[in-house]
Design a protein around this motif. Structure first.
Motif, short mmCIF file in Angstrom:
data_model
loop_
_atom_site.label_atom_id
_atom_site.label_comp_id
_atom_site.label_asym_id
_atom_site.label_seq_id
_atom_site.Cartn_x
_atom_site.Cartn_y
_atom_site.Cartn_z
N PHE A 27 0.83 -1.20 0.00
CA PHE A 27 0.00 0.00 0.00
C PHE A 27 0.87 1.25 0.00
O PHE A 27 0.68 2.17 -0.81
CB PHE A 27 -0.92 -0.02 1.22
N VAL A 28 1.85 1.29 0.90
CA VAL A 28 2.73 2.45 1.00
C VAL A 28 3.58 2.59 -0.27
O VAL A 28 3.79 3.70 -0.78
CB VAL A 28 3.62 2.35 2.25
N ALA A 29 4.06 1.47 -0.80
CA ALA A 29 4.85 1.51 -2.04
C ALA A 29 4.02 2.11 -3.18
O ALA A 29 4.54 2.89 -3.98
CB ALA A 29 5.33 0.11 -2.40
N CYS A 30 2.75 1.76 -3.24
CA CYS A 30 1.87 2.32 -4.28
C CYS A 30 1.68 3.82 -4.08
O CYS A 30 1.66 4.59 -5.05
CB CYS A 30 0.52 1.61 -4.27
N VAL A 181 10.55 6.48 8.37
CA VAL A 181 9.71 5.46 8.99
C VAL A 181 8.26 5.88 8.78
O VAL A 181 7.90 7.04 9.04
CB VAL A 181 10.00 5.33 10.50
N ILE A 182 7.44 4.97 8.29
CA ILE A 182 6.03 5.28 8.07
C ILE A 182 5.19 4.40 8.98
O ILE A 182 5.20 3.18 8.87
CB ILE A 182 5.64 5.07 6.60
N LEU A 183 4.48 5.05 9.89
CA LEU A 183 3.54 4.33 10.76
C LEU A 183 2.21 4.24 10.03
O LEU A 183 1.55 5.25 9.81
CB LEU A 183 3.38 5.06 12.09
N ASN A 184 1.86 3.04 9.63
CA ASN A 184 0.70 2.83 8.79
C ASN A 184 -0.47 2.27 9.60
O ASN A 184 -0.39 1.18 10.15
CB ASN A 184 1.06 1.86 7.66
N ASP A 185 -1.55 3.04 9.67
CA ASP A 185 -2.75 2.56 10.36
C ASP A 185 -3.38 1.43 9.55
O ASP A 185 -3.89 1.67 8.45
CB ASP A 185 -3.77 3.69 10.54
N ILE A 186 -3.38 0.23 10.09
CA ILE A 186 -3.91 -0.90 9.34
C ILE A 186 -5.37 -1.19 9.68
O ILE A 186 -5.95 -2.13 9.15
CB ILE A 186 -3.05 -2.16 9.56
N SER A 187 -5.94 -0.37 10.53
CA SER A 187 -7.37 -0.47 10.83
C SER A 187 -7.86 0.90 11.28
O SER A 187 -7.06 1.74 11.73
CB SER A 187 -7.63 -1.50 11.93
N PRO A 188 -9.17 1.15 11.19
CA PRO A 188 -9.70 2.44 11.65
C PRO A 188 -9.52 2.64 13.16
O PRO A 188 -9.60 3.77 13.64
CB PRO A 188 -11.19 2.35 11.28
N GLN A 212 -6.81 4.28 5.26
CA GLN A 212 -7.62 4.56 4.07
C GLN A 212 -7.70 3.29 3.24
O GLN A 212 -6.85 2.41 3.35
CB GLN A 212 -7.04 5.73 3.27
N THR A 213 -8.70 3.22 2.42
CA THR A 213 -8.95 1.99 1.65
C THR A 213 -8.28 2.01 0.29
O THR A 213 -8.10 0.95 -0.32
CB THR A 213 -10.45 1.76 1.48
N HIS A 214 -7.91 3.20 -0.20
CA HIS A 214 -7.27 3.29 -1.51
C HIS A 214 -6.02 4.16 -1.40
O HIS A 214 -6.06 5.19 -0.71
CB HIS A 214 -8.22 3.87 -2.56
#
Length: 220
Positions: A27-30, A181-188, A212-214
């Motif tokens: 997701f982050v790579a995209c 460093v990217i902290l990615n929320d994997i859920s709401p 986010q979903t997209h």
């Protein structure tokens, strides 16, 4: 939307790694690919090896991660070039390689990551930084051979601070450059306080990717 400062690096690519599997690396790579394209930068994505691929009607295997990277990068490169080594079993690539009876070493993956001189390489690993990736090495070994600055994706869930700091220590031990460093929320329901905690605990830029979903472009 969040940003990375590409101007601070003269590198020809990034290596996207993570603290674990299923924490949003693709997701982050995209997002990064979209942001680079938006700036007029030609991107060549690479996911050199992938497991958990989908069997197609013609008998071929499809990596959904590679397909998403292809679309986000707006590249005409074929999926077989983006992801040449594909396996159906949803296990570590190294184990999938062994079960297939093949030998695919780190050097083969390194060669698969090569891009044209006028392209920006965006290489995504598989699993966490120290996860087995090839017959003879880990994600860390491919990152070391490529020597691109790293983007570390941290899945925002319980235990992520420990996972992040352990991974950062492993990166530093190999004297690799950690770009962000990217902290990615994997859920709401992700714990938003982890962002402030991580900023205080590490000396690298920490970016918070809200759930986010997209994918949306990163301005780099």
């Amino acid at each position: 939307m969040f940003s990375l400062n590409l101007g601070e690096t003269s590198a020809a690519g990034f290596f996207i790694t993570g603290t674990d599997t299923e924490i949003g690396k693709s997701f982050v790579a995209c997002c990064i690919a979209q942001g680079l394209v938006k700036q007029g930068i030609a991107v060549s994505p690479r996911k050199p090896v992938a497991s958990g691929c989908m069997l197609q009607a013609d008998g071929s295997l499809l990596s959904e991660d590679a397909l998403q990277l292809q679309a986000a990068s707006q590249t005409s490169e074929p999926l077989a070039r983006i992801c040449p080594y594909r396996f159906e079993a949803a296990i570590s690539p190294a184990r999938a390689i062994a079960q297939s009876g093949q030998t695919i070493n780190i050097n083969a993956l390194y060669q698969a990551c090569q891009v044209a001189a006028d392209q920006f390489a965006l290489v995504e690993g598989a699993g966490g930084f120290l996860s087995p990736l090839a017959s003879d090495g880990l994600n860390a070994d491919l990152a070391l051979k490529l020597n691109y600055p790293l983007i570390l994706v941290v899945g925002n869930r319980l235990g992520c601070l420990n996972h992040a700091l352990l991974t950062i220590e492993a990166i530093e031990q190999r004297q690799l450059k950690l770009h962000a460093v990217i902290l990615n929320d994997i859920s709401p329901q992700a714990d938003l306080d982890n962002f402030n905690d991580l900023q205080q605990l590490c000396r690298y830029p920490v970016i918070h990717q809200r759930y986010q979903t997209h994918p949306s472009p990163l301005v780099v």
